[in-house]
Design a protein around this motif. Structure first.
Motif, short mmCIF file in Angstrom:
data_model
loop_
_atom_site.label_atom_id
_atom_site.label_comp_id
_atom_site.label_asym_id
_atom_site.label_seq_id
_atom_site.Cartn_x
_atom_site.Cartn_y
_atom_site.Cartn_z
N ASP A 167 0.82 -1.21 0.00
CA ASP A 167 0.00 0.00 0.00
C ASP A 167 0.85 1.26 0.00
OD1 ASP A 167 -2.34 -1.45 -0.09
OD2 ASP A 167 -2.33 -1.75 2.09
N GLU A 168 2.15 1.08 -0.14
CA GLU A 168 3.06 2.24 -0.20
C GLU A 168 3.82 2.25 -1.53
OE1 GLU A 168 5.35 2.64 3.66
OE2 GLU A 168 4.43 0.67 3.84
N ARG A 169 3.11 2.19 -2.59
CA ARG A 169 3.65 2.31 -3.94
C ARG A 169 4.48 1.12 -4.39
NH1 ARG A 169 1.51 6.78 -4.89
NH2 ARG A 169 1.80 6.39 -7.09
N VAL A 170 4.38 -0.03 -3.70
CA VAL A 170 5.04 -1.23 -4.22
C VAL A 170 4.01 -2.02 -5.04
CG1 VAL A 170 6.18 -3.42 -3.68
CG2 VAL A 170 6.75 -1.35 -2.39
N ALA A 171 4.26 -2.10 -6.34
CA ALA A 171 3.25 -2.64 -7.26
C ALA A 171 3.36 -4.14 -7.44
CB ALA A 171 3.39 -1.95 -8.63
N GLY A 172 4.57 -4.69 -7.25
CA GLY A 172 4.70 -6.12 -7.51
C GLY A 172 6.07 -6.66 -7.18
N PHE A 173 6.30 -7.91 -7.60
CA PHE A 173 7.50 -8.67 -7.26
C PHE A 173 8.09 -9.25 -8.54
CE2 PHE A 173 9.18 -12.95 -6.05
CZ PHE A 173 10.25 -12.53 -5.26
N ASP A 174 9.42 -9.32 -8.59
CA ASP A 174 10.15 -9.74 -9.80
C ASP A 174 11.36 -10.56 -9.41
OD1 ASP A 174 11.43 -9.51 -12.50
OD2 ASP A 174 12.62 -7.88 -11.65
N ILE A 175 11.88 -11.39 -10.30
CA ILE A 175 13.24 -11.90 -10.11
C ILE A 175 14.07 -11.53 -11.33
CG2 ILE A 175 12.69 -13.79 -8.51
CD1 ILE A 175 13.02 -15.73 -10.90
N ALA A 176 15.36 -11.22 -11.08
CA ALA A 176 16.27 -10.80 -12.17
C ALA A 176 17.65 -11.36 -11.90
CB ALA A 176 16.31 -9.28 -12.27
N GLY A 177 18.57 -11.07 -12.82
CA GLY A 177 19.93 -11.58 -12.73
C GLY A 177 20.16 -12.62 -13.80
N ALA A 178 21.32 -13.28 -13.74
CA ALA A 178 21.67 -14.27 -14.77
C ALA A 178 20.59 -15.34 -14.83
CB ALA A 178 23.03 -14.87 -14.46
N GLU A 179 20.12 -15.65 -16.04
CA GLU A 179 18.98 -16.56 -16.20
C GLU A 179 19.42 -18.02 -16.34
OE1 GLU A 179 16.48 -15.53 -19.50
OE2 GLU A 179 14.88 -16.89 -18.88
N ALA A 180 20.47 -18.25 -17.16
CA ALA A 180 20.91 -19.63 -17.40
C ALA A 180 21.40 -20.22 -16.08
CB ALA A 180 22.03 -19.65 -18.44
N GLY A 181 20.88 -21.38 -15.71
CA GLY A 181 21.30 -22.04 -14.47
C GLY A 181 20.48 -21.65 -13.26
N TYR A 182 19.63 -20.65 -13.41
CA TYR A 182 18.80 -20.21 -12.27
C TYR A 182 17.33 -20.15 -12.68
CZ TYR A 182 23.35 -18.99 -10.44
OH TYR A 182 24.64 -19.04 -10.02
N PRO A 183 16.69 -21.31 -12.81
CA PRO A 183 15.29 -21.35 -13.25
C PRO A 183 14.36 -20.69 -12.24
CG PRO A 183 16.00 -23.53 -12.52
CD PRO A 183 17.21 -22.66 -12.50
N PRO A 184 13.26 -20.14 -12.71
CA PRO A 184 12.32 -19.47 -11.81
C PRO A 184 11.85 -20.35 -10.65
CG PRO A 184 11.70 -19.09 -14.09
CD PRO A 184 12.83 -20.07 -14.12
N THR A 185 11.74 -21.65 -10.88
CA THR A 185 11.21 -22.54 -9.83
C THR A 185 12.13 -22.64 -8.61
OG1 THR A 185 12.07 -24.31 -11.22
CG2 THR A 185 9.68 -24.05 -11.15
N ARG A 186 13.38 -22.15 -8.72
CA ARG A 186 14.24 -22.06 -7.53
C ARG A 186 13.56 -21.25 -6.43
NH1 ARG A 186 19.28 -19.39 -6.87
NH2 ARG A 186 20.19 -20.93 -5.49
N HIS A 187 12.63 -20.39 -6.84
CA HIS A 187 12.05 -19.45 -5.89
C HIS A 187 10.54 -19.66 -5.74
CE1 HIS A 187 15.93 -17.57 -5.90
NE2 HIS A 187 15.89 -17.49 -7.20
N LEU A 188 10.13 -20.92 -5.90
CA LEU A 188 8.70 -21.23 -5.83
C LEU A 188 8.04 -20.73 -4.55
CD1 LEU A 188 7.72 -24.76 -7.15
CD2 LEU A 188 6.83 -22.52 -7.82
N ASP A 189 8.74 -20.87 -3.43
CA ASP A 189 8.10 -20.46 -2.17
C ASP A 189 7.80 -18.96 -2.16
OD1 ASP A 189 10.83 -19.91 -2.05
OD2 ASP A 189 10.90 -20.04 0.14
N ALA A 190 8.67 -18.18 -2.80
CA ALA A 190 8.44 -16.73 -2.86
C ALA A 190 7.21 -16.43 -3.72
CB ALA A 190 9.66 -16.03 -3.43
N PHE A 191 7.13 -17.08 -4.88
CA PHE A 191 5.98 -16.83 -5.76
C PHE A 191 4.69 -17.31 -5.09
CE2 PHE A 191 9.53 -17.29 -8.90
CZ PHE A 191 9.60 -15.95 -9.21
N ASP A 192 4.79 -18.43 -4.41
CA ASP A 192 3.65 -18.98 -3.71
C ASP A 192 3.14 -17.98 -2.66
OD1 ASP A 192 1.95 -21.21 -3.29
OD2 ASP A 192 2.93 -21.46 -1.34
N TYR A 193 4.08 -17.38 -1.95
CA TYR A 193 3.71 -16.39 -0.93
C TYR A 193 2.97 -15.20 -1.57
CZ TYR A 193 3.98 -13.03 2.85
OH TYR A 193 3.64 -12.11 3.82
N ILE A 194 3.50 -14.73 -2.69
CA ILE A 194 2.85 -13.59 -3.37
C ILE A 194 1.44 -13.98 -3.81
CG2 ILE A 194 2.92 -12.09 -5.41
CD1 ILE A 194 5.14 -11.26 -3.65
#
Ligand SMILES: O=c1[nH]cnc2c1ncn2[C@@H]1O[C@H](CO)[C@@H](O)[C@H]1O
Ligand SMILES: [Zn+2]
Length: 363
Positions: A167-194
């Motif tokens: 509610d203080e101007r934070v619109a969403g959540f992202d992951i960034a950085g080197a993509e090869a070797g770091y699949p999005p599912t490494r962070h499933l718990d974070a996405f699940d929380y969101i």
């Protein structure tokens, strides 16, 4: 082709711009001086050239190394506030009317800041920038997206931070950085929380890695938007005038997953060979929810006006095409539906209408 002046005056919407990739060169020099951080050069013009040239390697990993210098000078509340304020003012001066600016709070703790303090500093900078831009007659709405670095292990903590400050101007959540070797599912718990908290997710996917990354992002992590997503083109077969979409590409088009495309950045990191070869043209023709973004204005020496100019040059885009891309972007923003409608009706449509009428009269 649309004239630069017209593109500059056209209302623009920016969904994918890194706060630590858009600093004014002089600001980096100033802030580095204060903390004694050593830069490749302390001449602002020379520094701007250094960033642009160092980022032309064709490798995402080398491109990302340059952020060492911008992140180093953004470690105090004052520095974060200044960079956020200047970002808003620079975008407003370029005719941007809505921006979601992303950055990774976990990278800004080396001088002892707490995560919540860092987010508050950026929030204050956004507010200052918006107030000043309004006075200057170039109103803009600015929000932040909190990024977690995909090689690190703070994603869940950053996801909680994003929800805590939504509610203080934070619109969403992202992951960034080197993509090869770091699949999005490494962070499933974070996405699940969101997801459990009804928050919004965008994921850098399909930039330096292909379809598996995009599939995980959309189908396993619940991405509402894709950062870049250029490699979705790998799921599309074109022979002559026959076009065949695979199941994943079809899904992305059917449920209107927005693609945050960043043409200049994609050429620099080798995701595409040239602007003329960028899949954005065919994806737009096929009706994907395509948007145009700057990614990192400093590293790519670019602006929203410049990105549209390059596309307009390469593909003979007209103002009506720019308007379509802009409407796609505002429809895809992580802001309340009524706010988006108000911007469309009160700012974007009338802005383009005026410009289109001017062009008609001068034709
Ligand atoms: O195009 C990109 N792909 C992946 N990661 C990126 C890109 N641009 C910037 N960052 C990363 O995101 C962090 C937070 O803003 C930056 O520090 C940089 O490491
Ligand atoms: Zn990015």
């Amino acid at each position: 082709m649309v004239a630069r002046d017209v593109l500059h005056r056209a209302p623009k919407v920016l969904l994918h711009d890194h706060l630590d990739g858009g600093l004014r060169p002089q600001t980096i020099v100033d802030l580095a001086g204060v903390i004694g951080h050593e830069l490749p050069t302390s001449d602002a013009d020379g520094l701007a050239r250094w960033f642009a040239e160092s980022c032309n390697s064709g490798s995402l990993e080398l491109y990302l190394e340059t952020f060492r210098h911008t992140v180093a000078v953004m470690q105090t509340p004052d520095a974060l506030r200044r960079v956020a304020r200047e970002m808003v003012l620079d975008l407003a001066a370029d005719g941007v009317v809505y921006v979601e600016s992303r950055w990774a709070p976990e990278q800004h703790l080396t001088a002892g800041l707490e995560l919540d303090q860092a987010v508050a500093a950026v929030r204050d900078g956004l507010a200052e920038g918006m107030a000043e831009a309004r006075v200057k007659g170039t109103p803009i709405v600015a929000r932040q997206i909190l990024t977690a670095m995909r090689h690190a292990s703070s994603a869940r903590e950053i996801a909680e931070l994003a929800i805590r400050h939504r509610d203080e101007r934070v619109a969403g959540f992202d992951i960034a950085g080197a993509e090869a070797g770091y699949p999005p599912t490494r962070h499933l718990d974070a996405f699940d929380y969101i997801k459990r908290n009804n928050g919004y997710i965008t994921i850098h996917a399909g930039e330096a890695f292909g379809l598996p990354s995009i599939w995980e992002a959309v189908q396993l992590c619940g991405a509402n938007r894709l950062g870049h997503g250029v490699r979705v083109i790998d799921d599309i077969t074109i022979s002559g005038d026959q076009v065949q979409l695979g199941r994943l590409a079809s899904y992305i088009r059917n449920v209107r997953v927005p693609l945050e495309m960043c043409p200049s950045s994609n050429v620099q990191t080798g995701a595409v060979a040239s602007i003329a070869d960028h899949p954005i043209r065919i994806l737009a023709q096929l009706g994907f929810r395509v948007t145009v973004n700057t990614d990192n204005r400093l590293m790519s020496n670019t602006t929203m006006t410049r990105e549209f100019e390059r596309l307009s040059d390469a593909f003979d885009y007209q103002l009506s095409d720019i308007r379509w891309l802009t409407l796609n972007a505002i429809k895809s923003a992580f802001s309340p539906h009524p706010d988006r409608l108000a911007l469309i009706e009160n700012v974007i449509k009338p802005g383009y209408q005026t410009l289109l009428e001017e062009l008609d009269q001068s034709a």
